[in-house]
Scaffold this motif. Structure first.
Motif, PDB file in Angstrom:
ATOM      1  N   GLU A   1       0.828  -1.205   0.000  1.00 13.57           N
ATOM      2  CA  GLU A   1       0.000   0.000   0.000  1.00 13.57           C
ATOM      3  C   GLU A   1       0.863   1.257   0.000  1.00 13.57           C
ATOM      4  O   GLU A   1       0.569   2.221  -0.711  1.00 13.57           O
ATOM      5  CB  GLU A   1      -0.939   0.010   1.216  1.00 13.57           C
ATOM      6  CG  GLU A   1      -2.065  -0.977   1.138  1.00 13.57           C
ATOM      7  CD  GLU A   1      -2.885  -1.028   2.427  1.00 13.57           C
ATOM      8  OE1 GLU A   1      -2.761  -0.106   3.273  1.00 13.57           O
ATOM      9  OE2 GLU A   1      -3.653  -1.991   2.586  1.00 13.57           O
ATOM     10  N   ILE A   2       1.905   1.260   0.789  1.00 13.85           N
ATOM     11  CA  ILE A   2       2.811   2.417   0.840  1.00 13.85           C
ATOM     12  C   ILE A   2       3.474   2.624  -0.510  1.00 13.85           C
ATOM     13  O   ILE A   2       3.592   3.754  -0.995  1.00 13.85           O
ATOM     14  CB  ILE A   2       3.857   2.242   1.962  1.00 13.85           C
ATOM     15  CG1 ILE A   2       3.174   2.337   3.330  1.00 13.85           C
ATOM     16  CG2 ILE A   2       4.972   3.257   1.846  1.00 13.85           C
ATOM     17  CD1 ILE A   2       4.045   1.940   4.496  1.00 13.85           C
ATOM     18  N   LEU A   3       3.910   1.538  -1.137  1.00 17.05           N
ATOM     19  CA  LEU A   3       4.513   1.652  -2.467  1.00 17.05           C
ATOM     20  C   LEU A   3       3.522   2.203  -3.486  1.00 17.05           C
ATOM     21  O   LEU A   3       3.875   3.043  -4.325  1.00 17.05           O
ATOM     22  CB  LEU A   3       5.048   0.297  -2.939  1.00 17.05           C
ATOM     23  CG  LEU A   3       6.325  -0.195  -2.291  1.00 17.05           C
ATOM     24  CD1 LEU A   3       6.702  -1.557  -2.849  1.00 17.05           C
ATOM     25  CD2 LEU A   3       7.464   0.778  -2.496  1.00 17.05           C
ATOM     26  N   MET A   4       2.290   1.738  -3.419  1.00 18.05           N
ATOM     27  CA  MET A   4       1.268   2.227  -4.353  1.00 18.05           C
ATOM     28  C   MET A   4       0.988   3.708  -4.122  1.00 18.05           C
ATOM     29  O   MET A   4       0.835   4.469  -5.070  1.00 18.05           O
ATOM     30  CB  MET A   4      -0.022   1.407  -4.225  1.00 18.05           C
ATOM     31  CG  MET A   4       0.140  -0.048  -4.641  1.00 18.05           C
ATOM     32  SD  MET A   4       0.875  -0.264  -6.271  1.00 18.05           S
ATOM     33  CE  MET A   4      -0.479   0.219  -7.298  1.00 18.05           C
ATOM     34  N   ARG A   5       0.942   4.141  -2.865  1.00 13.41           N
ATOM     35  CA  ARG A   5       0.767   5.567  -2.571  1.00 13.41           C
ATOM     36  C   ARG A   5       1.939   6.368  -3.111  1.00 13.41           C
ATOM     37  O   ARG A   5       1.754   7.467  -3.618  1.00 13.41           O
ATOM     38  CB  ARG A   5       0.629   5.792  -1.069  1.00 13.41           C
ATOM     39  CG  ARG A   5      -0.698   5.396  -0.528  1.00 13.41           C
ATOM     40  CD  ARG A   5      -0.845   5.813   0.922  1.00 13.41           C
ATOM     41  NE  ARG A   5      -1.769   4.915   1.580  1.00 13.41           N
ATOM     42  CZ  ARG A   5      -1.724   4.576   2.851  1.00 13.41           C
ATOM     43  NH1 ARG A   5      -0.776   5.052   3.621  1.00 13.41           N
ATOM     44  NH2 ARG A   5      -2.613   3.757   3.352  1.00 13.41           N
ATOM     45  N   GLY A   6       3.133   5.832  -2.977  1.00  8.93           N
ATOM     46  CA  GLY A   6       4.317   6.507  -3.506  1.00  8.93           C
ATOM     47  C   GLY A   6       4.228   6.678  -5.014  1.00  8.93           C
ATOM     48  O   GLY A   6       4.574   7.732  -5.556  1.00  8.93           O
ATOM     49  N   LYS A   7       3.760   5.648  -5.705  1.00 13.38           N
ATOM     50  CA  LYS A   7       3.590   5.739  -7.161  1.00 13.38           C
ATOM     51  C   LYS A   7       2.537   6.780  -7.512  1.00 13.38           C
ATOM     52  O   LYS A   7       2.694   7.539  -8.460  1.00 13.38           O
ATOM     53  CB  LYS A   7       3.207   4.379  -7.749  1.00 13.38           C
ATOM     54  CG  LYS A   7       4.336   3.386  -7.776  1.00 13.38           C
ATOM     55  CD  LYS A   7       3.881   2.073  -8.389  1.00 13.38           C
ATOM     56  CE  LYS A   7       4.998   1.050  -8.404  1.00 13.38           C
ATOM     57  NZ  LYS A   7       4.576  -0.229  -8.972  1.00 13.38           N
ATOM     58  N   GLU A   8       1.434   6.812  -6.739  1.00 12.76           N
ATOM     59  CA  GLU A   8       0.377   7.786  -6.984  1.00 12.76           C
ATOM     60  C   GLU A   8       0.895   9.206  -6.773  1.00 12.76           C
ATOM     61  O   GLU A   8       0.616  10.111  -7.568  1.00 12.76           O
ATOM     62  CB  GLU A   8      -0.822   7.526  -6.069  1.00 12.76           C
ATOM     63  CG  GLU A   8      -1.586   6.268  -6.401  1.00 12.76           C
ATOM     64  CD  GLU A   8      -2.637   5.921  -5.353  1.00 12.76           C
ATOM     65  OE1 GLU A   8      -2.877   6.745  -4.432  1.00 12.76           O
ATOM     66  OE2 GLU A   8      -3.209   4.830  -5.449  1.00 12.76           O
ATOM     67  N   ILE A   9       1.664   9.410  -5.717  1.00 15.71           N
ATOM     68  CA  ILE A   9       2.227  10.738  -5.435  1.00 15.71           C
ATOM     69  C   ILE A   9       3.206  11.130  -6.532  1.00 15.71           C
ATOM     70  O   ILE A   9       3.208  12.276  -6.998  1.00 15.71           O
ATOM     71  CB  ILE A   9       2.894  10.756  -4.046  1.00 15.71           C
ATOM     72  CG1 ILE A   9       1.827  10.625  -2.960  1.00 15.71           C
ATOM     73  CG2 ILE A   9       3.724  12.014  -3.845  1.00 15.71           C
ATOM     74  CD1 ILE A   9       2.376  10.410  -1.562  1.00 15.71           C
ATOM     75  N   LYS A  10       4.026  10.199  -6.979  1.00 17.09           N
ATOM     76  CA  LYS A  10       4.978  10.483  -8.052  1.00 17.09           C
ATOM     77  C   LYS A  10       4.243  10.878  -9.323  1.00 17.09           C
ATOM     78  O   LYS A  10       4.619  11.829 -10.004  1.00 17.09           O
ATOM     79  CB  LYS A  10       5.850   9.252  -8.318  1.00 17.09           C
ATOM     80  CG  LYS A  10       6.886   9.470  -9.391  1.00 17.09           C
ATOM     81  CD  LYS A  10       7.716   8.226  -9.600  1.00 17.09           C
ATOM     82  CE  LYS A  10       8.674   8.432 -10.750  1.00 17.09           C
ATOM     83  NZ  LYS A  10       9.430   7.230 -11.059  1.00 17.09           N
ATOM     84  N   LYS A  11       3.165  10.172  -9.644  1.00 15.67           N
ATOM     85  CA  LYS A  11       2.375  10.500 -10.828  1.00 15.67           C
ATOM     86  C   LYS A  11       1.732  11.868 -10.679  1.00 15.67           C
ATOM     87  O   LYS A  11       1.733  12.678 -11.615  1.00 15.67           O
ATOM     88  CB  LYS A  11       1.301   9.438 -11.067  1.00 15.67           C
ATOM     89  CG  LYS A  11       0.517   9.638 -12.362  1.00 15.67           C
ATOM     90  CD  LYS A  11      -0.499   8.535 -12.549  1.00 15.67           C
ATOM     91  CE  LYS A  11      -1.287   8.638 -13.823  1.00 15.67           C
ATOM     92  NZ  LYS A  11      -1.764   9.917 -14.202  1.00 15.67           N
ATOM     93  N   LEU A  12       1.221  12.184  -9.504  1.00 14.89           N
ATOM     94  CA  LEU A  12       0.602  13.482  -9.247  1.00 14.89           C
ATOM     95  C   LEU A  12       1.615  14.606  -9.399  1.00 14.89           C
ATOM     96  O   LEU A  12       1.340  15.622 -10.051  1.00 14.89           O
ATOM     97  CB  LEU A  12      -0.022  13.500  -7.847  1.00 14.89           C
ATOM     98  CG  LEU A  12      -0.731  14.770  -7.416  1.00 14.89           C
ATOM     99  CD1 LEU A  12      -1.920  15.047  -8.326  1.00 14.89           C
ATOM    100  CD2 LEU A  12      -1.169  14.668  -5.970  1.00 14.89           C
TER     101      LEU A  12
END
Length: 158
Positions: free
Chosen positions: A133-144
Motif C-alpha cells: 500500500e505504501i509503495l502504491m501511494r508513492g507511485k500515486e504521489i509520483k504520478k501526481l
C-alpha cells in the motif's frame, strides 16, 4: 607441562585468528541473519503470549538449532564460493560471493516471512500488504507530482 599448555594456548589462538580472518567477509551476513532470528524469536514469544500458548524449553532449543544451522549454511556456502566457484562466478558477475549472498537472502526472507506471520497474529496487520500500500501511494504521489510539473511546463509555454 606448563610449557605444553602455553604452546597449546598460543596455537589455538592463532588458529582462531586465522578462522576469524577467513570469515571476516561474511560477518555482516552472519549478523543480519542472527538479528533476523532474534527479532523472529521476540515476535514468536509475543505471538505465543497473545494466543496463550505455553512457552517451553523445547521451543527455545529450536532457536539455538536454527542459529547453528543457518550460520553453518552460510559458512559452508562461503567456502564453496571461495574455493570452488569464485573464479567462475567472477566471469559472470563482479559481485563477490554471490552464492553466499543468495543463501543469506533466502534465510532472511524466511525469517521476515515468519516475523510477518507472527506480527499478523499479534496485531491483525499484514506487513507485506501495508508495504505494498505504501509503495502504491508513492507511485500515486509520483504520478501526481509529474502531472503537476507537466501542467506548469504547459502554462509556461503558453
Amino acid at each position: 607441562m606448563v610449557h605444553i599448555l602455553k604452546t597449546l594456548k598460543i596455537s589455538i589462538s592463532y588458529l582462531l585468528s586465522v578462522v576469524a580472518a577467513f570469515l571476516m567477509p561474511i560477518v555482516p551476513l552472519i549478523l543480519m541473519v542472527g538479528m533476523a532470528i532474534a527479532v523472529d524469536t521476540v515476535f514468536g514469544i509475543l505471538r505465543a503470549l497473545k494466543i496463550k500458548e505455553k512457552l517451553s524449553s523445547k521451543a527455545f532449543s529450536r532457536i539455538i538449532s536454527k542459529m547453528v544451522l543457518y550460520n553453518s549454511a552460510l559458512i559452508l556456502f562461503f567456502c564453496i564460493d571461495t574455493f570452488i566457484l569464485h573464479d567462475v562466478m567472477l566471469a559472470f558477475t563482479a559481485v563477490p560471493f554471490v552464492l553466499t549472498k543468495i543463501v543469506a537472502f533466502t534465510l532472511l526472507m524466511t525469517e521476515i516471512t515468519s516475523i510477518n506471520e507472527n506480527y499478523t497474529v499479534i496485531s491483525g496487520v499484514n506487513l507485506w500488504k501495508k508495504f505494498k500500500e505504501i509503495l502504491m501511494r508513492g507511485k500515486e504521489i509520483k504520478k501526481l507530482v509529474s502531472d503537476l510539473s507537466e501542467d506548469e511546463k504547459d502554462k509556461g509555454e503558453s
